[in-house]
Design a protein around this motif. Sequence first.
Motif, PDB file in Angstrom:
ATOM      1  N   THR A  13       0.857  -1.182   0.000  1.00  0.00           N
ATOM      2  CA  THR A  13       0.000   0.000   0.000  1.00  0.00           C
ATOM      3  C   THR A  13       0.892   1.231   0.000  1.00  0.00           C
ATOM      4  O   THR A  13       1.980   1.238   0.582  1.00  0.00           O
ATOM      5  N   LYS A  14       0.424   2.260  -0.670  1.00  0.00           N
ATOM      6  CA  LYS A  14       1.146   3.535  -0.719  1.00  0.00           C
ATOM      7  C   LYS A  14       0.114   4.654  -0.813  1.00  0.00           C
ATOM      8  O   LYS A  14      -0.720   4.651  -1.715  1.00  0.00           O
ATOM      9  N   ASP A  15       0.191   5.572   0.121  1.00  0.00           N
ATOM     10  CA  ASP A  15      -0.735   6.715   0.169  1.00  0.00           C
ATOM     11  C   ASP A  15      -2.192   6.255   0.128  1.00  0.00           C
ATOM     12  O   ASP A  15      -3.025   6.847  -0.556  1.00  0.00           O
ATOM     13  N   GLY A  16      -2.488   5.151   0.818  1.00  0.00           N
ATOM     14  CA  GLY A  16      -3.854   4.646   0.883  1.00  0.00           C
ATOM     15  C   GLY A  16      -4.292   3.841  -0.327  1.00  0.00           C
ATOM     16  O   GLY A  16      -5.434   3.378  -0.372  1.00  0.00           O
ATOM     17  N   ARG A  17      -3.422   3.677  -1.294  1.00  0.00           N
ATOM     18  CA  ARG A  17      -3.753   2.902  -2.503  1.00  0.00           C
ATOM     19  C   ARG A  17      -3.089   1.542  -2.439  1.00  0.00           C
ATOM     20  O   ARG A  17      -1.973   1.403  -1.963  1.00  0.00           O
TER      21      ARG A  17
END
Length: 185
Positions: A91-95
Motif C-alpha cells: 500500500t502507498k498513500d492509501g492505494r
Amino acid sequence: FEGTGPVMLPGEIMKKKFFRYCVFTLIFFSLLSPVFAVAKQEVITVASRYDISDGGKEITLPCLLDIPAGREVTAVLLVIPRGNGRINLRTKDGRILHDVNNDPFIRNTALFHEHSMGLAMPDVPSDRVKGFGIAYRKTREHAADIAAVLKDLRDRFPKAKIYLAASGGGGVSALFAAGTLGRDL
C-alpha cells in the motif's frame, strides 16, 4: 450565387460527416455498455503455518481481496499467481499496489464484479519473500498456504462458492493443492 454562404469543399464535408459518425458511435456504445460495478479492494493477512526451524515463527501471506461493493458475493476466485508467485502487494498513500496488472484475472475483475464474483490473490508467504519455483509449488507447505487462504475466504464469505483459478505456473500449485487437499478443497 449571392446569399448561399461559404462553399464547403468535398474534404471538409467528409471531415464533418466523419466527426458526426464518431460522436454517434461513442454515444451509441456508451449507452449499450454495462455499468461497471464498484469494487472494494483490501489487503488481508492470512496466518498459514509455523516455521519450527525458526523458533515457531508464524508464517503469513498477504492477500489481495477484490470484491464487488454493495453486493452479496456469490463466488470468489482464489487466483494462484504465475511466475515466481510474487505479486509485490503493498500500500502507498492509501492505494493498493501490486505487480500483476497484466494478469488475465486481474484485468477482468470488472466482469467478475458484474456477476457478483470476487477475486483473491495471495502474495508469497513470509518465509519466501523473494518468490519460489515449481519445486516449492509441489510442497505440503505451499498446499497449507492455499488451504489457509481457502479457510479464510470461507469464513469471510460463508454463502459464496470458492473456486481455485490459475494461469501459467500457478496451475501447478492449483493441481497439487487439489491432489493434496482432496475434499477439503
